[in-house]
Design a protein around this motif. Sequence first.
Motif, PDB file in Angstrom:
ATOM      1  N   THR A  54       0.954  -1.187  -0.111  1.00 30.28           N
ATOM      2  CA  THR A  54      -0.050   0.007  -0.010  1.00 30.28           C
ATOM      3  C   THR A  54       0.959   1.100   0.159  1.00 30.28           C
ATOM      4  N   ALA A  55       0.476   2.424  -0.570  1.00 26.68           N
ATOM      5  CA  ALA A  55       1.151   3.632  -0.545  1.00 26.68           C
ATOM      6  C   ALA A  55       0.267   4.763  -0.842  1.00 26.68           C
ATOM      7  N   ASP A  56       0.794   5.914  -0.663  1.00 25.75           N
ATOM      8  CA  ASP A  56      -0.483   7.127  -0.721  1.00 25.75           C
ATOM      9  C   ASP A  56       0.000   7.598  -2.449  1.00 25.75           C
ATOM     10  N   ASP A  57       0.932   7.317  -2.996  1.00 24.90           N
ATOM     11  CA  ASP A  57       1.036   7.553  -4.149  1.00 24.90           C
ATOM     12  C   ASP A  57       1.568   6.264  -5.256  1.00 24.90           C
ATOM     13  N   PRO A  58       0.906   5.527  -5.495  1.00 26.21           N
ATOM     14  CA  PRO A  58       1.034   4.355  -6.113  1.00 26.21           C
ATOM     15  C   PRO A  58       1.860   4.231  -7.439  1.00 26.21           C
ATOM     16  N   ALA A  59       1.644   5.526  -8.231  1.00 24.94           N
ATOM     17  CA  ALA A  59       2.172   5.568  -9.367  1.00 24.94           C
ATOM     18  C   ALA A  59       3.614   5.692  -9.568  1.00 24.94           C
ATOM     19  N   ALA A  60       4.098   6.523  -8.279  1.00 29.13           N
ATOM     20  CA  ALA A  60       5.687   6.663  -7.826  1.00 29.13           C
ATOM     21  C   ALA A  60       6.277   5.176  -7.394  1.00 29.13           C
ATOM     22  N   VAL A  61       5.445   4.386  -6.849  1.00 30.49           N
ATOM     23  CA  VAL A  61       6.054   3.148  -6.471  1.00 30.49           C
ATOM     24  C   VAL A  61       6.288   2.143  -7.723  1.00 30.49           C
ATOM     25  N   ILE A  62       5.290   2.283  -8.560  1.00 32.71           N
ATOM     26  CA  ILE A  62       5.286   1.438  -9.914  1.00 32.71           C
ATOM     27  C   ILE A  62       6.449   1.958 -10.584  1.00 32.71           C
ATOM     28  N   ALA A  63       6.825   3.321 -10.786  1.00 26.94           N
ATOM     29  CA  ALA A  63       7.764   3.825 -11.559  1.00 26.94           C
ATOM     30  C   ALA A  63       9.044   3.333 -10.921  1.00 26.94           C
ATOM     31  N   ALA A  64       9.267   3.639  -9.516  1.00 28.32           N
ATOM     32  CA  ALA A  64      10.392   2.843  -8.905  1.00 28.32           C
ATOM     33  C   ALA A  64      10.749   1.451  -9.301  1.00 28.32           C
ATOM     34  N   PHE A  65       9.545   0.707  -9.277  1.00 30.79           N
ATOM     35  CA  PHE A  65       9.580  -0.677  -9.087  1.00 30.79           C
ATOM     36  C   PHE A  65      10.324  -1.224 -10.555  1.00 30.79           C
ATOM     37  N   VAL A  66       9.693  -0.536 -11.629  1.00 32.07           N
ATOM     38  CA  VAL A  66      10.090  -0.887 -12.955  1.00 32.07           C
ATOM     39  C   VAL A  66      11.624  -0.457 -13.230  1.00 32.07           C
ATOM     40  N   SER A  67      11.902   0.600 -12.467  1.00 33.27           N
ATOM     41  CA  SER A  67      13.347   0.889 -12.706  1.00 33.27           C
ATOM     42  C   SER A  67      14.526   0.613 -11.603  1.00 33.27           C
ATOM     43  N   LEU A  68      13.963  -0.793 -10.999  1.00 30.70           N
ATOM     44  CA  LEU A  68      15.115  -1.229 -10.270  1.00 30.70           C
ATOM     45  C   LEU A  68      16.139  -1.738 -11.166  1.00 30.70           C
ATOM     46  N   PRO A  69      17.443  -1.824 -10.599  1.00 29.92           N
ATOM     47  CA  PRO A  69      18.566  -1.829 -11.114  1.00 29.92           C
ATOM     48  C   PRO A  69      18.728  -3.432 -11.801  1.00 29.92           C
ATOM     49  N   PHE A  70      18.068  -4.247 -11.277  1.00 24.05           N
ATOM     50  CA  PHE A  70      18.220  -5.815 -11.834  1.00 24.05           C
ATOM     51  C   PHE A  70      17.048  -6.079 -12.825  1.00 24.05           C
ATOM     52  N   VAL A  71      16.239  -5.204 -13.197  1.00 19.43           N
ATOM     53  CA  VAL A  71      15.128  -5.216 -14.029  1.00 19.43           C
ATOM     54  C   VAL A  71      15.755  -5.666 -15.594  1.00 19.43           C
ATOM     55  N   LYS A  72      15.096  -6.786 -15.921  1.00 16.03           N
ATOM     56  CA  LYS A  72      15.727  -7.137 -17.417  1.00 16.03           C
ATOM     57  C   LYS A  72      14.765  -6.704 -18.623  1.00 16.03           C
ATOM     58  N   ASP A  73      13.564  -6.722 -18.107  1.00 15.75           N
ATOM     59  CA  ASP A  73      12.494  -6.511 -19.092  1.00 15.75           C
ATOM     60  C   ASP A  73      11.128  -5.759 -18.334  1.00 15.75           C
ATOM     61  N   VAL A  74      10.369  -4.913 -18.869  1.00 18.98           N
ATOM     62  CA  VAL A  74       9.324  -4.253 -18.011  1.00 18.98           C
ATOM     63  C   VAL A  74       8.058  -4.912 -19.112  1.00 18.98           C
ATOM     64  N   MET A  75       7.064  -5.804 -18.525  1.00 22.50           N
ATOM     65  CA  MET A  75       6.221  -6.278 -19.337  1.00 22.50           C
ATOM     66  C   MET A  75       4.883  -5.386 -19.201  1.00 22.50           C
ATOM     67  N   GLU A  76       4.832  -4.634 -18.112  1.00 24.29           N
ATOM     68  CA  GLU A  76       3.566  -3.696 -17.840  1.00 24.29           C
ATOM     69  C   GLU A  76       3.836  -2.823 -16.819  1.00 24.29           C
ATOM     70  N   SER A  77       3.379  -1.541 -17.082  1.00 24.79           N
ATOM     71  CA  SER A  77       3.519  -0.594 -16.148  1.00 24.79           C
ATOM     72  C   SER A  77       2.408   0.483 -16.112  1.00 24.79           C
ATOM     73  N   GLU A  78       1.748   0.312 -15.250  1.00 24.85           N
ATOM     74  CA  GLU A  78       0.292   1.132 -15.078  1.00 24.85           C
ATOM     75  C   GLU A  78       0.394   1.952 -13.853  1.00 24.85           C
ATOM     76  N   ASP A  79      -0.639   2.472 -13.739  1.00 22.13           N
ATOM     77  CA  ASP A  79      -0.925   3.300 -12.185  1.00 22.13           C
ATOM     78  C   ASP A  79      -0.733   2.578 -11.114  1.00 22.13           C
TER      79      ASP A  79
END
Length: 591
Positions: A204-229
């Motif tokens: 849970t978070a107050d700003d979900p979009a910011a969490v997703i943005a951080a998630f898909v740009s973690l250093p070991f991410v090889k591929d982003v399949m989906e990135s929404e709000d």
Amino acid sequence: MNNTQIARMFADIAALLQLNGESVFKIRAYERAAETIGNLSFQLTDVAADAEKLRAIPGFGEAITSKVQEIAATGSLSYYDRLKAEFPVGVLDLMKVPGIGPKTALKATQELGIKNLSELEMALESGTFAKLPRIGEKSAANILRHLKHRMSQGDRVPLGEAMPEAARVMTALQAACPGVRNLGFAGSLRRGCETVGDIDLLCTADDPAAVIAAFVSLPFVKDVMESEDTKGSIVIDGALQVDLRVTADDAFGGLLLYFTGSQQHGMRLRERAQQMGLSLNEYGLTDAATGRMETFATEEAVYRRLGLPFIPPEMREDSGELEAASQNLLSHPVEMEDIRGDLHSHTDWTDGKAPLAEMVASAKSRGWQYLAVTDHSQSQTVASGLNAELLREHTRAVRGLDAKSPGIRLLAGTEMDILPDGSLDYPDDALMDLDVVLGSIHSAMDQSRDTMTARIIKAMHSPHVDIVAHLTTRLMKRRAPVDLDFDAICRVAVETGTLLEVNASAERLDLKDAHVRRAVELGVAFAISTDSHRATDFLDMRYGVQIARRGWCERWRVVNTLPFEELRAFLSSPKSERYSLLARITGAPRA
DNA sequence: GCCGTTTTCGGCCCGACTGTTTTCAGTCG
């Protein structure tokens, strides 16, 4: 035919019925039967003669029961054979590729003559597949991507590989996004399944979009399949897919329940809700009459609203937990916090990688109150097993360190081979002085079922063998289990006062969940042990606890939940008195 | 095909995505 094979046959029937355009409810009945059979704690063929017993299994009506009886009696099922003959070869294989359902599979086999996965690949690459109705270039490309992924990576990942990856992603996300709350995993990982398809994370978070943005740009991410709000999906190095969902605090309970599954458990919960005039989905409960939506911060609150006690995630497999819960008969399974020590570990005296002192320090830092040091016996030459003389020295070393180790108690023991004829690898007088003796199969693993069963039973009759370690010797994805009569072994375990080990090592998970469930029914008591060979291996205890919980194993059955003094009293009493002693100490319900 | 503290007949979980369509079929979790 064993349960796994029967379950597969019923799943195939469900798929074939889909091709037939049968009623979805009939299809669902076969799917449910397949799931149930896969989770069963006993072999169907053993009880098939008793129709009453079969009918008592949830989802077993007249048709399924008689089909199981036919399978048990003849080894095959004429209904299945007839059904299968109606359709082209290869449809069932095609349907297993993500993106291909019954309609597409049928068209592909009938109109394009595709008979297997490599022909499918060719058709996808040449463009002929894309010409099928309702398939276009995009669909074909998606299916090809899934097909290649499947062919390259295989399928599911062992629990012991997925869990550290989940921890790694969560740690990184928490660091990148300090505002994240309630971060944890759901899905089959949370249920403690021995393999998982992907990792489901929730927070849970107050700003979900910011969490997703951080998630898909973690250093070991090889591929982003989906990135929404509120949801993201990534592939990390190891080809493992990780999904993240973000929600508000007051709706977390519904989401966690929904994404923990299992799917069958969720379906049954939604049926129950419906009977109460409610509709359950991943966001909460809606009153059918008023249309009012209720959200829940915790899973407990959802269950309570449905008139049920909390059901532990490991028990959510639609294998009787809802029936038990609704009658308030659900057993309370052992928890990680109940574990007080570890009864199986190795050091560099044999094939362990760390010195005794280091293993002890690590166990102590994990909060264990005691540790049994159980190095290998003499027949294990590849593991530099100890002869009787070295075993005495080993015992002296363990007791010496015990005297100098405040805060943790040590037990001197051995993991002793059970030799191919069932005799023990040490003479009785070498065993007498030890605090704990594990008996293990490490050789002649291809013995027949009868020979192997007799071999283990003979060892259990020894007054010195306290615990049978990793009974089936299976190694995850590497070595098949030995063949044995599990029920017979459980009965002798109870008779002789021998414990069975739930080996928590990520490479073993042996016993497995269905074994524990069956053993619990037969009255067996256990030790949950890590079989640690390195200082870090003690972490594996959590897997063993999850397996035990999946087997509905209560705390009182697990000997290493006892405080040290009581454990010592247990181990120094005659074996014949131990099971009743355990029940007395722990206040277990009388059998 | 299964099942019943409303039912032995008439129900049967819920939502979302995708791509191919002119309003939705097919698939998934």
